[in-house]
Design an enzyme around this catalytic site. Structure first.
Site, short mmCIF file in Angstrom:
data_model
loop_
_atom_site.label_atom_id
_atom_site.label_comp_id
_atom_site.label_asym_id
_atom_site.label_seq_id
_atom_site.Cartn_x
_atom_site.Cartn_y
_atom_site.Cartn_z
N GLY A 174 0.84 -1.20 0.00
CA GLY A 174 0.00 0.00 0.00
C GLY A 174 0.87 1.24 0.00
N GLY A 175 0.35 2.30 0.60
CA GLY A 175 1.08 3.57 0.63
C GLY A 175 2.42 3.46 1.32
N GLY A 409 22.79 10.70 -31.12
CA GLY A 409 22.29 11.29 -29.87
C GLY A 409 22.85 10.57 -28.66
CB ALA A 410 23.53 7.00 -28.00
C1 HXC Z 1 -2.97 -3.64 12.97
C2 HXC Z 1 -2.02 -5.56 12.20
C3 HXC Z 1 -1.92 -5.03 10.91
C4 HXC Z 1 -2.40 -3.71 10.69
C5 HXC Z 1 -1.09 -7.00 10.87
N1 HXC Z 1 -1.51 -6.80 12.13
N2 HXC Z 1 -1.35 -5.93 10.11
N3 HXC Z 1 -2.53 -4.86 13.23
N4 HXC Z 1 -2.90 -3.04 11.75
N5 HXC Z 1 -2.30 -3.10 9.50
C6 HXC Z 1 -1.39 -7.71 13.26
C7 HXC Z 1 -2.26 -8.92 13.14
O1 HXC Z 1 -3.54 -8.65 13.67
C8 HXC Z 1 -1.51 -9.93 13.99
O2 HXC Z 1 -1.76 -9.66 15.34
C9 HXC Z 1 -0.07 -9.56 13.75
O3 HXC Z 1 -0.08 -8.22 13.24
C10 HXC Z 1 0.58 -10.44 12.70
O4 HXC Z 1 -0.26 -10.49 11.57
P1 HXC Z 1 -0.61 -11.89 10.87
O5 HXC Z 1 -1.73 -11.62 9.94
O6 HXC Z 1 -0.80 -12.95 11.90
O7 HXC Z 1 0.74 -12.18 10.10
P2 HXC Z 1 0.94 -12.81 8.67
O8 HXC Z 1 0.11 -14.05 8.51
O9 HXC Z 1 2.41 -12.94 8.50
O10 HXC Z 1 0.38 -11.73 7.63
C11 HXC Z 1 0.99 -10.47 7.52
C12 HXC Z 1 0.16 -9.52 6.65
C13 HXC Z 1 -1.33 -9.49 7.23
C14 HXC Z 1 0.13 -10.01 5.22
C15 HXC Z 1 0.82 -8.16 6.69
O11 HXC Z 1 -1.25 -9.24 8.61
C16 HXC Z 1 -2.14 -8.42 6.60
O12 HXC Z 1 -2.68 -8.59 5.49
N6 HXC Z 1 -2.31 -7.30 7.31
C17 HXC Z 1 -3.15 -6.21 6.89
C18 HXC Z 1 -2.47 -5.47 5.83
C19 HXC Z 1 -3.25 -4.21 5.47
O13 HXC Z 1 -4.29 -4.30 4.81
N7 HXC Z 1 -2.76 -3.08 5.94
C20 HXC Z 1 -3.36 -1.81 5.70
C21 HXC Z 1 -2.91 -1.42 4.33
S1 HXC Z 1 -3.44 0.15 3.89
P3 HXC Z 1 -1.59 -10.76 16.48
O14 HXC Z 1 -2.12 -10.11 17.71
O15 HXC Z 1 -2.36 -11.95 16.04
O16 HXC Z 1 -0.13 -11.05 16.59
C22 HXC Z 1 -2.13 1.09 4.32
C23 HXC Z 1 -2.32 2.47 3.99
C24 HXC Z 1 -1.03 3.19 4.16
O17 HXC Z 1 -1.20 0.64 4.85
C25 HXC Z 1 -1.13 4.50 3.47
C26 HXC Z 1 0.12 5.27 3.58
C27 HXC Z 1 0.07 6.49 2.76
#
Ligand code: HXC
Length: 522
Positions: A174-175, A409-410
């Site tokens: 993402g971002g 040109g190169a």
């Molecule tokens: C809060 C999060 C989190 C998040 C993971 N966790 N991502 N908590 N916010 N964004 C937590 C989980 O709940 C879990 O907690 C622990 O981290 C580990 O995650 P798992 O899913 O168990 O790990 P894994 O299977 O390795 O998967 C990793 C992952 C997945 C692929 C990153 O967690 C995931 O898809 N997370 C969400 C990603 C997402 O959509 N993020 C937002 C994107 S938008 P526990 O307590 O069980 O340990 C964004 C906008 C940014 O980022 C913009 C910037 C400009």
């Protein structure tokens, strides 16, 4: 205070530190290890000189009360920050801690990262970020988004002031990808490392494409296809060692020079093999890397984006111990032609070197720009202009050696004399011309050739005209007679001549006209 009270307070500190070092807890550390990943602190230990790490903000916790977050909090939150040294030189570091809420970015995490980035700017030290994060901390809503924006703004302001290096040791999606994307170098590992704007599930729902995480944003893809990654390593340990090596070639900031390394390789070392390395047939390829390793100190160089746009080579090496950026056409790939990707790759490298006072050596063997609709539709005009712009604005010492072809040109783009090349040399094999002989004769004599009916006669006519053209242009002496080439040098002397040229340029000082900033064709 009694001694016992004092001892208790010290014990409390030691206990708190021990607790903070456990991040999200032993179970999550075990899970991290089971995935073949190191923890944030282990990574920092491996990156820095032993015992040099000074951690900051170990007791910072998140401030979120949504979704029961007030009941779950970890000392240090999801990032470890501080400073330490690499080969005795100061660097600032942050490493996202996946064991705490998946390393997701909270408001306080962003404050910690910004604090260490500000410190890097204050100290004039490189900033190295280790990314391993699930993105914005979902429970924090726009606080997390604001946190990213604060980091991005600092990445932008630090660009060209202190070197910025991003290591991707987990998810970066993402971002969140935009912080690494704004930095100078992105390093990825073959496992567990991925970067994309939208993940496979979103891709499937929007475009219908079935794609794996690795195909979409893994190290192989980004180092070969997109060019987003500058380095790819087999493991985290290898990547951390590579980061140390990269740091050894670059200065602390934009007002310092890269470290001078004692050179035990004789500066006047002759490389006889170079006199016969280039094939007589100008259409036959050879490996430009053989020339690079023959002329640099101890044959040692570090290639950037080694697997991307391989028709141009960008690498760091040293001449007499002085770190130097080398840009070289690679006749082994696409005959060393310039295309969109190679122009962009080299332009970015030239700008990095210029921003950080690293002299530039250009080795030229370029038949021209790649023709075709594919290139034109992709904007070869703009991309080629980037490289020309980068060379033309660069004020660091610039030495150019034309090895063989340098057409059209190169020729201009590849650091010619008129783009403020300081010393432009050519090997005797060099051909500096508007284009190659056969293309030129086709344009100049096309009508006359068509008018000759007899095949043998036609062949002889073309041969004679091409020979005449080659005698005039397929050599470096026409350009040398006009002063566009400063000297024609014996190939085996190249190392010595390049070192002498850079030595002469040590006191070079030129500047560009005053402006807010330029408007490089992006
Ligand atoms: C809060 C999060 C989190 C998040 C993971 N966790 N991502 N908590 N916010 N964004 C937590 C989980 O709940 C879990 O907690 C622990 O981290 C580990 O995650 P798992 O899913 O168990 O790990 P894994 O299977 O390795 O998967 C990793 C992952 C997945 C692929 C990153 O967690 C995931 O898809 N997370 C969400 C990603 C997402 O959509 N993020 C937002 C994107 S938008 P526990 O307590 O069980 O340990 C964004 C906008 C940014 O980022 C913009 C910037 C400009």
């Amino acid at each position: 205070m009694s001694t016992i009270e004092n001892q208790n307070k010290v014990k409390q500190l030691i206990d708190l530190r021990a607790k903070a070092r456990l991040g999200g807890g032993q179970k999550r550390i075990d899970t991290q290890h089971a995935k073949g990943k190191f923890t944030a602190r282990e990574r920092i230990e491996m990156l820095l000189d032993e015992g040099s790490f000074e951690e900051m903000d170990m007791f910072v916790t998140h401030r979120c009360n949504n979704f029961g977050m007030e009941k779950e909090s970890y000392l240090g939150d999801g990032v470890v920050v501080g400073h330490g040294t690499i080969d005795g030189r100061m660097v600032c570091v942050f490493a996202q801690d996946f064991t705490v809420f998946g390393g997701s970015l909270s408001e306080t995490m962003s404050l910690k990262i910004c604090k260490v980035m500000d410190l890097a700017m204050k100290l004039g030290a490189p900033i190295i970020g280790i990314n391993d994060s699930g993105g914005a901390r979902i429970q924090e809503g726009s606080n997390a988004l604001a946190g990213y924006s604060e980091i991005f703004e600092r990445n932008i302001l630090a660009s060209g002031v202190v070197p910025q290096i991003s290591l991707i040791f987990g998810p970066c999606a993402g971002g969140a990808v935009y912080s690494p994307a704004l930095t100078d170098f992105i390093m990825m590992t073959e496992q567990n490392s991925y970067m994309f704007i939208t993940g496979p599930k979103v891709v499937k729902s929007v475009t219908g494409e079935d794609v794996t995480v690795d195909e979409l944003g893994g190290a192989n893809m980004h180092s070969r296809k997109s060019g987003v990654a500058h380095f790819k390593s087999a493991s985290e340990a290898e990547c951390l060692a590579l980061t140390r090596r990269l740091v050894s070639f670059i200065p602390q900031n934009n007002v310092e020079d890269a470290p001078l390394i004692e050179c035990n390789d004789p500066i006047n070392r002759l490389e006889d093999s170079l006199n016969s390395l280039v094939p007589e047939n100008p259409n036959k390829p050879y490996d430009m890397k053989e020339i690079i390793s023959a002329i640099v100190d101890n044959g040692d160089y570090l290639e950037v984006q080694a697997l991307y746009a391989q028709n141009i080579i960008c690498c760091f090496a040293r001449f007499n111990g002085v770190s130097t950026g080398i840009i070289a056409n690679q006749p082994k790939f696409l005959a060393g032609v310039l295309d969109c990707d190679s122009s962009r790759k080299a332009a970015r490298f030239v700008r990095f070197c210029d921003a950080f006072n690293i002299p530039i050596l250009t080795l030229v063997d370029v038949p021209g720009f790649l023709p075709g609709t594919g290139q034109e539709y992709s904007g070869i005009i703009t991309h080629g202009a980037k490289l020309m712009f980068a060379y033309g604005e660069a004020t660091v010492p610039k030495v150019t050696v034309t090895i063989r072809k340098s057409y059209g040109g190169a020729h201009i783009v590849m650091s010619c004399k008129q783009l403020r090349g300081d010393f432009n040399y050519a090997w005797p094999n060099a051909e500096i011309a508007v284009m190659g002989a056969s293309g030129a004769i086709e344009v100049l004599e096309g009508k006359n050739i068509a008018a000759i009916a007899d095949a043998e006669e036609k062949k002889q006519f073309i041969f004679d005209k091409e020979t005449e053209y080659k005698e005039k242009f397929a050599n470096p002496y026409q350009a040398a007679s006009l002063g566009y080439i400063d000297d024609v040098i014996e190939p085996r002397n190249t190392r010595f001549r390049v070192i002498r040229a850079f030595q002469a340029l040590q006191t070079k000082k030129i500047s560009n006209p005053m402006k807010k900033h330029d408007n490089i064709p992006l």
